[in-house]
Motif scaffolding. Sequence first.
Motif, short mmCIF file in Angstrom:
data_model
loop_
_atom_site.label_atom_id
_atom_site.label_comp_id
_atom_site.label_asym_id
_atom_site.label_seq_id
_atom_site.Cartn_x
_atom_site.Cartn_y
_atom_site.Cartn_z
N PHE A 43 -6.27 -7.45 -5.82
CA PHE A 43 -6.05 -6.75 -4.56
C PHE A 43 -6.65 -7.54 -3.40
O PHE A 43 -6.04 -7.67 -2.33
CB PHE A 43 -6.70 -5.36 -4.61
CG PHE A 43 -5.91 -4.34 -5.38
CD1 PHE A 43 -4.88 -3.64 -4.77
CD2 PHE A 43 -6.20 -4.06 -6.70
CE1 PHE A 43 -4.15 -2.69 -5.47
CE2 PHE A 43 -5.50 -3.10 -7.41
CZ PHE A 43 -4.47 -2.42 -6.79
N LEU A 44 -7.86 -8.06 -3.62
CA LEU A 44 -8.56 -8.80 -2.58
C LEU A 44 -7.82 -10.08 -2.21
O LEU A 44 -7.64 -10.39 -1.03
CB LEU A 44 -9.98 -9.13 -3.05
CG LEU A 44 -10.95 -9.68 -2.00
CD1 LEU A 44 -11.18 -8.66 -0.90
CD2 LEU A 44 -12.27 -10.06 -2.66
N ALA A 45 -7.36 -10.82 -3.22
CA ALA A 45 -6.67 -12.10 -2.97
C ALA A 45 -5.35 -11.87 -2.23
O ALA A 45 -5.05 -12.57 -1.24
CB ALA A 45 -6.42 -12.82 -4.29
N LEU A 46 -4.55 -10.92 -2.71
CA LEU A 46 -3.28 -10.64 -2.05
C LEU A 46 -3.49 -10.13 -0.62
O LEU A 46 -2.74 -10.50 0.29
CB LEU A 46 -2.49 -9.59 -2.85
CG LEU A 46 -1.95 -10.04 -4.21
CD1 LEU A 46 -1.27 -8.88 -4.94
CD2 LEU A 46 -0.96 -11.20 -4.05
N GLY A 47 -4.51 -9.31 -0.43
CA GLY A 47 -4.81 -8.81 0.90
C GLY A 47 -5.19 -9.92 1.86
O GLY A 47 -4.76 -9.93 3.02
N LEU A 278 0.04 -0.26 -9.64
CA LEU A 278 1.12 -1.24 -9.62
C LEU A 278 1.99 -1.04 -8.38
O LEU A 278 2.40 -2.02 -7.73
CB LEU A 278 1.97 -1.09 -10.89
CG LEU A 278 3.23 -1.98 -10.97
CD1 LEU A 278 2.85 -3.46 -10.92
CD2 LEU A 278 4.02 -1.67 -12.23
N PHE A 279 2.27 0.21 -8.04
CA PHE A 279 3.08 0.49 -6.85
C PHE A 279 2.33 0.08 -5.59
O PHE A 279 2.94 -0.40 -4.62
CB PHE A 279 3.43 1.99 -6.78
CG PHE A 279 3.96 2.55 -8.08
CD1 PHE A 279 4.69 1.76 -8.95
CD2 PHE A 279 3.70 3.87 -8.44
CE1 PHE A 279 5.18 2.27 -10.15
CE2 PHE A 279 4.19 4.39 -9.62
CZ PHE A 279 4.92 3.58 -10.49
N HIS A 280 1.01 0.25 -5.62
CA HIS A 280 0.18 -0.18 -4.50
C HIS A 280 0.24 -1.70 -4.34
O HIS A 280 0.36 -2.22 -3.22
CB HIS A 280 -1.27 0.27 -4.74
CG HIS A 280 -2.16 0.07 -3.57
ND1 HIS A 280 -3.52 0.28 -3.63
CD2 HIS A 280 -1.92 -0.35 -2.30
CE1 HIS A 280 -4.06 0.00 -2.46
NE2 HIS A 280 -3.11 -0.38 -1.64
N ILE A 281 0.21 -2.42 -5.44
CA ILE A 281 0.33 -3.88 -5.41
C ILE A 281 1.66 -4.30 -4.81
O ILE A 281 1.74 -5.25 -4.02
CB ILE A 281 0.18 -4.46 -6.84
CG1 ILE A 281 -1.28 -4.52 -7.25
CG2 ILE A 281 0.79 -5.86 -6.94
CD1 ILE A 281 -2.07 -5.63 -6.57
#
Length: 313
Positions: A43-47, A278-281
């Motif tokens: 989550f942190l990396a994608l954000g 997963l939907f959040h991602i």
Amino acid sequence: MSTLASLRLLREPWNASEGNQSNATAGSGNAWCQGLNIPNELFLALGLVSLVENLLVVAAILKNRNLHSPTYYFICCLAVSDTLVSVSNLVEMFFLLLLKHGVLVPRPSVIHYMDNVLNLLICSSVMSSLSFLGVIAVDRYITIFYALRYHSIMTLQRAMVTMASIWLASTVSSTVFVIYHSNAILLCLISFFLFMLVLMLVLYIHMFAMARHHLHSISSQQKQPTVYRSSSLKSAVTLTILLGVFFICWGPFFFHLILIVTCPTTPFCTCFFSYFNLFHILIICNSLIDPLIYAFRSRELRRTLWEVMLCSW
């Protein structure tokens, strides 16, 4: 659970008691219903990647006066909306890490406050993102079918009013959603998503049909077929990508919301709810992909982005 507060109000049914949820979960407690254990680092990396991308788009549009037009202002607002998605995700991960390492004491009042702040931030960003995606579709439709009248239809004043209205409506509706969360409010959110989906589908299919018709027309005339065929096919592929990405990234999340309203305690639905992370991602990935589709395909914007990255302001 990988997330602490983001979209907490949308994570599980509001009209189901704890006992019913526990029984339903137990009834569906197999390997498929355990959800996905997505690490906070992902989550942190994608954000972070999404945040950098969208901030670059905003900086480039503000820097280059040639990009000061309604079309690019709408793209800039979409980038700001996606930035809010990234910021809410990063704040949540930072808050989680502080709790995990004992830097913050997990007081109920603090967690409740963070819940409300993050839910308001993510809900407003979701509403504004969907709105600007629809506005961009309308703007492209006007550009193609009313090219000669575009500047009289989409004036800078109308664009400013549109942007201000979307931000105001998104903030107000999100505040109402966080304070008065109920299935009626949730149905309004689902209806809004379906409206935007149908709007984009109709507009992009019409534009796709025009590109296809143009391709056949050029081919039948046998005049510079290669160049025009390439341009038409590129437009058709772009429109297909736009619809595909929109549906893939947003569809599972809103299907999740539909199940919350229609079958909050059945085994299948509770099993589906376990995949919320997963939907959040996927929503975060949409914030990461949007700049690639809407912004980086512009030659002028790409040139300005390089200047911004090279600090030649």
